[in-house]
Design a protein around this motif. Structure first.
Motif, PDB file in Angstrom:
ATOM      1  N   GLY B  38       0.821  -1.207   0.000  1.00 36.34           N
ATOM      2  CA  GLY B  38       0.000   0.000   0.000  1.00 36.34           C
ATOM      3  C   GLY B  38       0.856   1.259   0.000  1.00 36.34           C
ATOM      4  O   GLY B  38       2.068   1.213   0.257  1.00 36.34           O
ATOM      5  N   GLU B  39       0.212   2.364  -0.263  1.00 32.97           N
ATOM      6  CA  GLU B  39       0.930   3.647  -0.282  1.00 32.97           C
ATOM      7  C   GLU B  39       1.668   3.869   1.039  1.00 32.97           C
ATOM      8  O   GLU B  39       1.118   3.654   2.112  1.00 32.97           O
ATOM      9  CB  GLU B  39      -0.065   4.801  -0.515  1.00 32.97           C
ATOM     10  N   GLY B  40       2.904   4.300   0.924  1.00 34.83           N
ATOM     11  CA  GLY B  40       3.691   4.589   2.125  1.00 34.83           C
ATOM     12  C   GLY B  40       4.479   3.398   2.644  1.00 34.83           C
ATOM     13  O   GLY B  40       5.149   3.504   3.679  1.00 34.83           O
ATOM     14  N   THR B  41       4.440   2.275   1.926  1.00 30.83           N
ATOM     15  CA  THR B  41       5.161   1.093   2.412  1.00 30.83           C
ATOM     16  C   THR B  41       6.651   1.380   2.563  1.00 30.83           C
ATOM     17  O   THR B  41       7.273   0.963   3.546  1.00 30.83           O
ATOM     18  CB  THR B  41       4.931  -0.094   1.470  1.00 30.83           C
ATOM     19  N   GLN B  42       7.234   2.116   1.618  1.00 28.21           N
ATOM     20  CA  GLN B  42       8.674   2.364   1.745  1.00 28.21           C
ATOM     21  C   GLN B  42       8.993   3.196   2.990  1.00 28.21           C
ATOM     22  O   GLN B  42      10.047   3.014   3.606  1.00 28.21           O
ATOM     23  CB  GLN B  42       9.268   2.989   0.487  1.00 28.21           C
ATOM     24  N   TYR B  68      -1.457  -1.724  -3.541  1.00 30.11           N
ATOM     25  CA  TYR B  68      -0.268  -1.643  -4.409  1.00 30.11           C
ATOM     26  C   TYR B  68       0.192  -0.227  -4.755  1.00 30.11           C
ATOM     27  O   TYR B  68       1.187  -0.082  -5.467  1.00 30.11           O
ATOM     28  CB  TYR B  68      -0.510  -2.455  -5.687  1.00 30.11           C
ATOM     29  N   PHE B  69      -0.453   0.815  -4.247  1.00 30.80           N
ATOM     30  CA  PHE B  69      -0.046   2.171  -4.646  1.00 30.80           C
ATOM     31  C   PHE B  69       1.327   2.563  -4.099  1.00 30.80           C
ATOM     32  O   PHE B  69       1.861   3.613  -4.473  1.00 30.80           O
ATOM     33  CB  PHE B  69      -1.098   3.207  -4.238  1.00 30.80           C
ATOM     34  N   GLY B  70       1.913   1.778  -3.245  1.00 28.48           N
ATOM     35  CA  GLY B  70       3.281   2.053  -2.800  1.00 28.48           C
ATOM     36  C   GLY B  70       4.343   1.337  -3.615  1.00 28.48           C
ATOM     37  O   GLY B  70       5.534   1.527  -3.393  1.00 28.48           O
ATOM     38  N   ALA B  72       5.179   1.330  -7.027  1.00 23.58           N
ATOM     39  CA  ALA B  72       6.009   2.081  -7.981  1.00 23.58           C
ATOM     40  C   ALA B  72       7.058   2.900  -7.233  1.00 23.58           C
ATOM     41  O   ALA B  72       8.208   3.013  -7.677  1.00 23.58           O
ATOM     42  CB  ALA B  72       5.135   2.980  -8.849  1.00 23.58           C
ATOM     43  N   GLY B  73       6.675   3.467  -6.098  1.00 24.90           N
ATOM     44  CA  GLY B  73       7.621   4.251  -5.307  1.00 24.90           C
ATOM     45  C   GLY B  73       8.739   3.402  -4.736  1.00 24.90           C
ATOM     46  O   GLY B  73       9.907   3.792  -4.753  1.00 24.90           O
ATOM     47  N   SER B  76      11.050   2.421  -7.521  1.00 27.06           N
ATOM     48  CA  SER B  76      11.848   3.586  -7.921  1.00 27.06           C
ATOM     49  C   SER B  76      12.989   3.824  -6.945  1.00 27.06           C
ATOM     50  O   SER B  76      14.117   4.131  -7.348  1.00 27.06           O
ATOM     51  CB  SER B  76      10.968   4.839  -7.982  1.00 27.06           C
ATOM     52  N   THR B  77      12.681   3.685  -5.662  1.00 24.41           N
ATOM     53  CA  THR B  77      13.730   3.878  -4.654  1.00 24.41           C
ATOM     54  C   THR B  77      14.815   2.811  -4.776  1.00 24.41           C
ATOM     55  O   THR B  77      16.012   3.113  -4.695  1.00 24.41           O
ATOM     56  CB  THR B  77      13.091   3.877  -3.251  1.00 24.41           C
ATOM     57  N   ILE B  98       0.702  -1.328 -15.903  1.00 21.10           N
ATOM     58  CA  ILE B  98       0.686  -0.062 -15.160  1.00 21.10           C
ATOM     59  C   ILE B  98       2.106   0.412 -14.863  1.00 21.10           C
ATOM     60  O   ILE B  98       2.472   1.566 -15.113  1.00 21.10           O
ATOM     61  CB  ILE B  98      -0.122  -0.220 -13.849  1.00 21.10           C
ATOM     62  N   GLN B 102       4.180   3.800 -16.145  1.00 22.11           N
ATOM     63  CA  GLN B 102       4.767   4.776 -15.217  1.00 22.11           C
ATOM     64  C   GLN B 102       6.260   4.960 -15.489  1.00 22.11           C
ATOM     65  O   GLN B 102       6.762   6.082 -15.503  1.00 22.11           O
ATOM     66  CB  GLN B 102       4.529   4.337 -13.773  1.00 22.11           C
TER      67      GLN B 102
END
Lengths: 305, 305
Positions: B38-42, B68-70, B72-73, B76-77, B98, B102
């Protein structure tokens, strides 16, 4: 009326232990303008008790993830909470395609109208206007299409000096006085001189957001005398070559732009994670342009009328 | 060897002030398996000082953003920090499309090899295997294609009782003994009886992750006697109809599955933001299956050998 900037994230590329990726809320009156939307922006909004319901416009500078990976989540949350109000989304080519694909696979049919405005990031162009505000793009020079945004209040009406107003003035004549005109009779004879019955209007405030970019002195015409200038300062000036190579700027370069554009206040942000202590960046900028501040998480910068 | 689950997020749909969206790290030996992102996992990984470099496999259950919104971030990291080690990514159809889009618009050419394994979420099927582990999908019943994951250690070798071992045994015979075989001579005559020279092996541990799903009793064969069962419990049982309608489960339903599958321990998560206090959900589940715990942020659940 409020004209206030709240910083939600100051980290470049990747978040760090105490810094989030880029996002800012510009409050103008009772509307929120969200500028960039790095991962975790919706959590930052919660942290600072900023109601996403009041966001009317979202601006995405470019499609590096640290500037938009929080967008799909924020839009989903708006949807899940039943937002009805339409939303304006401004972004470069590709953003709409990415979001559409994500919503297709999640089976999401947004509860609100998302008005997508595709930006030409290479030009300075008005992309939004309402009663009180215009927003123009500012072309940046980055590795991928990227623009900044110039927010400028429209000219404000001249307050009437009631005790000086002749009683014969009609409502349309009063409106024209508010916008600076004199009043004439049918034969062109001056009846009321504007300066005698009105005061100077309140200032029209401005904010320029310069997203990721190489040092670009040809931005000066767009930035001239803005109240508040945000400029990325990913590196200190000893890494000027690295900044050039990665299409970023240094704190000194941001300050040089601010000084040459004669802005009121400079905010620097988008710091490389290598800088645990941001004071060297701040001091470097202040040595060139003293009215510089760090655009760190939670900071608020107000512009008075 | 470690077999340990760390919870990074417990909130369904949207994050809340103190709950993140779904993500879990399953540590098996020295490898990390990331389950949903989820978003913010990193940021959660940073908070708990979990090095993303050690993540070898990522599993995405379905394409609702809170799962899964976390991703791609995080990818990327990994890229920006120069990851070299290949990564296995398991996800439903659409995920690869997707991410590719991106990365196309961000101009990203990943520094590491991303091996994407597209999942058939409708079947129970082995999707990963290495020396110590197998991973199978578990078909869920949700609004969009969705599966869970069953992690199971392989059978472990039987420790040899050195003092009981005859000296004539060859290395290949010793290997066969470790895997439970008796030793015969060339004419088929029993030389060494396995049970006399080996001990029972350590237990093969298992973890079943049941992502978003309606109550689905036909999961029982997959969950039978697992050590650790995570099951979503978005609602309490007074909202059973709402759970059914939204393809989610209640805490009681999760506990009924756990009881019928005779698992060792149940973890419930994916809580609706309406529950500020999670104790009613926990108590409801425990009334059916006492060995239940809340899968809340930061919790660690270890399975001993």
């Amino acid at each position: 009326m409020d004209f206030e900037l709240r910083i939600l994230g100051s980290s470049s590329a990747t978040p760090s232990a105490n810094r989030h990726n880029t996002a800012q809320i510009l409050t103008i009156g009772n509307q929120y303008h969200l500028i960039d939307c790095g991962e975790g922006t919706q959590m930052q909004l919660m942290l600072y008790k900023i109601k996403h319901q009041r966001i009317s416009n979202i601006y995405i500078s470019h499609l590096h993830g640290d500037h938009y990976f929080g967008l799909a989540g924020l839009l989903s949350t708006m949807h899940l909470q039943g937002r009805q109000a339409p939303l304006h989304l401004f972004g470069p080519p590709g953003l709409s395609e990415i979001l559409s694909l994500q919503f297709k696979y999640s089976g999401t049919n947004l509860s609100f109208k998302l008005n997508f405005h595709e930006l030409d990031t290479t030009v300075h162009k008005k992309v939004f206007e309402d009663k009180q505000l215009t927003v123009h793009t500012i072309p940046m020079e980055h590795r991928i299409p990227c623009c900044g945004f110039l927010f400028r209040e429209k000219q404000k009406p001249r307050p009437l000096i009631k005790e000086n107003l002749p009683s014969f003035l009609t409502p349309p004549q009063l409106v024209r006085l508010k916008w600076g005109e004199d009043v004439y009779d049918g034969e062109g004879k001056l009846l009321v001189k504007n300066r005698e019955v009105t005061m100077d209007p309140k200032r029209s405030r401005s904010y320029a957001y310069c997203a990721d970019s190489r040092y670009k002195p040809d931005l000066l015409p767009y930035l001239n005398e803005v109240d508040l200038l945000y400029h990325e300062a990913t590196f200190a000036d000893d890494l000027r070559e690295r900044a050039e190579y990665t299409f970023h700027s240094t704190a000194r370069q941001a300050a040089e732009l601010a000084a040459n554009a004669q802005v009121r206040q400079l905010l620097i942000g988008h710091f490389s994670v290598r800088y645990k202590d941001l004071n060297p960046l701040l001091n470097e900028a202040r040595s060139v342009f003293p009215d510089t501040d760090l655009a760190t998480e939670g900071s608020i910068f107000s512009v008075v009328e």
